[in-house]
Design an enzyme around this catalytic site. Sequence first.
Site, PDB file in Angstrom:
ATOM      1  N   HIS A 125       3.829 -46.344  -3.124  1.00 29.22           N
ATOM      2  CA  HIS A 125       4.576 -47.587  -2.548  1.00 29.22           C
ATOM      3  C   HIS A 125       5.693 -47.132  -2.453  1.00 29.22           C
ATOM      4  O   HIS A 125       6.441 -47.373  -3.523  1.00 29.22           O
ATOM      5  CB  HIS A 125       4.012 -48.786  -2.658  1.00 29.22           C
ATOM      6  CG  HIS A 125       4.359 -50.233  -1.252  1.00 29.22           C
ATOM      7  ND1 HIS A 125       6.139 -50.577  -1.325  1.00 29.22           N
ATOM      8  CD2 HIS A 125       4.101 -50.908  -0.432  1.00 29.22           C
ATOM      9  CE1 HIS A 125       6.249 -51.069  -0.648  1.00 29.22           C
ATOM     10  NE2 HIS A 125       4.907 -51.177   0.103  1.00 29.22           N
ATOM     11  N   ASP A 202       2.281 -50.213 -10.747  1.00 26.47           N
ATOM     12  CA  ASP A 202       2.260 -51.045  -8.930  1.00 26.47           C
ATOM     13  C   ASP A 202       0.983 -51.801  -9.203  1.00 26.47           C
ATOM     14  O   ASP A 202       0.797 -51.017  -8.596  1.00 26.47           O
ATOM     15  CB  ASP A 202       2.382 -50.245  -8.304  1.00 26.47           C
ATOM     16  CG  ASP A 202       2.924 -50.944  -7.085  1.00 26.47           C
ATOM     17  OD1 ASP A 202       3.086 -50.328  -6.211  1.00 26.47           O
ATOM     18  OD2 ASP A 202       2.015 -52.146  -6.984  1.00 26.47           O
ATOM     19  N   GLN A 205      -1.915 -54.130  -5.540  1.00 25.10           N
ATOM     20  CA  GLN A 205      -3.292 -54.316  -4.866  1.00 25.10           C
ATOM     21  C   GLN A 205      -4.195 -54.758  -5.315  1.00 25.10           C
ATOM     22  O   GLN A 205      -5.251 -53.993  -5.312  1.00 25.10           O
ATOM     23  CB  GLN A 205      -2.713 -52.815  -3.369  1.00 25.10           C
ATOM     24  CG  GLN A 205      -1.934 -52.936  -2.937  1.00 25.10           C
ATOM     25  CD  GLN A 205      -2.182 -54.712  -2.061  1.00 25.10           C
ATOM     26  OE1 GLN A 205      -3.542 -54.683  -1.287  1.00 25.10           O
ATOM     27  NE2 GLN A 205      -1.350 -54.445  -1.210  1.00 25.10           N
ATOM     28  N   LYS A 228       0.313 -62.135  -2.443  1.00 25.75           N
ATOM     29  CA  LYS A 228      -0.483 -60.786  -1.981  1.00 25.75           C
ATOM     30  C   LYS A 228      -1.768 -61.680  -2.624  1.00 25.75           C
ATOM     31  O   LYS A 228      -3.253 -61.151  -2.567  1.00 25.75           O
ATOM     32  CB  LYS A 228      -0.527 -59.818  -2.936  1.00 25.75           C
ATOM     33  CG  LYS A 228       0.323 -58.992  -1.878  1.00 25.75           C
ATOM     34  CD  LYS A 228       0.506 -57.348  -2.244  1.00 25.75           C
ATOM     35  CE  LYS A 228       1.307 -57.142  -1.252  1.00 25.75           C
ATOM     36  NZ  LYS A 228       1.645 -56.604  -0.011  1.00 25.75           N
TER      37      LYS A 228
HETATM   38  C1  DCS Z   1       0.849 -50.954  -3.516  1.00 25.36           C
HETATM   39  C2  DCS Z   1       2.813 -51.937  -3.135  1.00 25.36           C
HETATM   40  N1  DCS Z   1       3.360 -51.677  -3.992  1.00 25.36           N
HETATM   41  C3  DCS Z   1       4.232 -52.845  -3.658  1.00 25.36           C
HETATM   42  C4  DCS Z   1       4.489 -53.811  -2.627  1.00 25.36           C
HETATM   43  C5  DCS Z   1       5.285 -54.201  -2.869  1.00 25.36           C
HETATM   44  O1  DCS Z   1       5.166 -55.844  -2.924  1.00 25.36           O
HETATM   45  P1  DCS Z   1       6.608 -56.982  -2.508  1.00 25.36           P
HETATM   46  O2  DCS Z   1       6.274 -56.912  -0.814  1.00 25.36           O
HETATM   47  O3  DCS Z   1       5.396 -58.425  -2.652  1.00 25.36           O
HETATM   48  O4  DCS Z   1       7.289 -56.485  -3.019  1.00 25.36           O
HETATM   49  C6  DCS Z   1       3.140 -53.316  -1.613  1.00 25.36           C
HETATM   50  C7  DCS Z   1       3.237 -54.338  -0.530  1.00 25.36           C
HETATM   51  N2  DCS Z   1       2.158 -54.355   0.542  1.00 25.36           N
HETATM   52  C8  DCS Z   1       3.104 -53.784   1.774  1.00 25.36           C
HETATM   53  C9  DCS Z   1       3.760 -54.739   2.519  1.00 25.36           C
HETATM   54  O5  DCS Z   1       3.257 -55.043   3.417  1.00 25.36           O
HETATM   55  N3  DCS Z   1       1.675 -53.922   3.963  1.00 25.36           N
HETATM   56  C10 DCS Z   1       1.632 -53.465   2.382  1.00 25.36           C
HETATM   57  O6  DCS Z   1       0.557 -53.103   2.099  1.00 25.36           O
HETATM   58  C11 DCS Z   1       2.135 -52.546  -2.271  1.00 25.36           C
HETATM   59  O7  DCS Z   1       0.752 -53.009  -1.796  1.00 25.36           O
END
Ligand code: DCS
Length: 410
Positions: A125, A202, A205, A228
Amino acid sequence: SDALDAVRIREDFPILEREINGNQLVYLDNAATTQTPEQVVDAICDYYRNYNANVHRGIHQLSQEASIAYEEAHDKVAEFIGASGGREEMVFTKNTTEGENLVAYAWGLEELGPGDEIVLTEMEHHASLVTWQQLGKKTGADVKYIPVDEQGYLDMDAAREMITDDTKMVSVVHVSNTLGTTNPVRELADIAHDHDSYIFVDGAQAVPNRPVDVEKIDADFYAFSGHKMAGPTGIGGLYGKKHILEEMDPYLYGGDMIRKVTYEDATWEDLPWKFEAGTPNIAQGVALAAAVDYLEDIGMENVQRHEEQLAEYAYDRLTEEDDVEIYGPPGDDRGGLVSFNVESVHAHDLSSIVNDHAVAIRAGDHCTQPLHDKLGVPASARASFYIYNTRKEVDKLVEAVDAARQLFAQ
Ligand SMILES: Cc1ncc(COP(=O)(O)O)c(CN[C@@H]2CONC2=O)c1O
């Protein structure tokens, strides 16, 4: 599912009764953010209504109560992810993104230099990928990416070759928010440690969706977000092994994180407060502990099984049509989400049309643009499941996707 009673759970989420375009909301965007149960909303209201005060042990009663609630929330969240060091290994952040940046700036900027290596994966991500990529530019460290294969699995042979004695940090996503792949984080930790590298996992999820034990993984750092995992926005957790956090200097300075200040210098508070400068998100921290209580009451094994059953059902139903491409592992080997495209329907059009049917999914790159470039698609649609979703809602998704297909097939 046989894992939990989603219909009973839905009673805790009045928002799910909302009507959109005349139909009952079908909320399937949980990988972006989950809904918030009444129990967590009540915890936030209770704080503001009954013991709102600034923390760090002011003398008066309200501050004592607020301080204790906020501090004990750290212990509860630490225990939830298996951090035996309790609050000393649990820094509260705004979100996963801040956790990644905290380590990149407080540790990376100090420790990394030319010749050092940062190893990421192609499925990271942006919270991890961009943070460590930019840190490589700032420090002269090289950034390498462990490849992802056709099925969305990490190439572990390549990983074993790419992680070397020059590697100082491996940053890897536990469960991909685009592919649904679960990465072998313990194995990667062992490889990293064989080369005296740290590993940052990380867990955005993973912590909301399955049992997580950071000590079994042997992660040096582990980050996740409250919003989440049925908690509020503005709060997240950064786990760090105590001996590592002790050696690190803070990168945000101010009140609450200091012990002694003179005009010449300052000394730092104990862990984790050294890394929590200024007035924290107190209500959100207390509410995160309430979210942990809520999830533990259901049981994380049950959460995982429920989500994975829904994801497999969605995978099977969506692939009944041969114009659907699904990214990532088979339906029976993925976390609670499905990213897909329908031929001749752009993901943004698809999500807009399914919204007409009150179905909420995400369309875009899910903050994994390089991965989408590698997949050769500009965007994907993503349905992601949580404790309150049902098989009937998957059927509603499939019906709405079919309506989009009909519309564009004409
Ligand atoms: C794997 C992963 N890492 C880091 C983040 C960042 O999280 P924060 O925004 O809370 O710092 C997300 C957020 N998921 C994104 C946000 O919207 N859709 C998604 O899949 C994520 O899915």
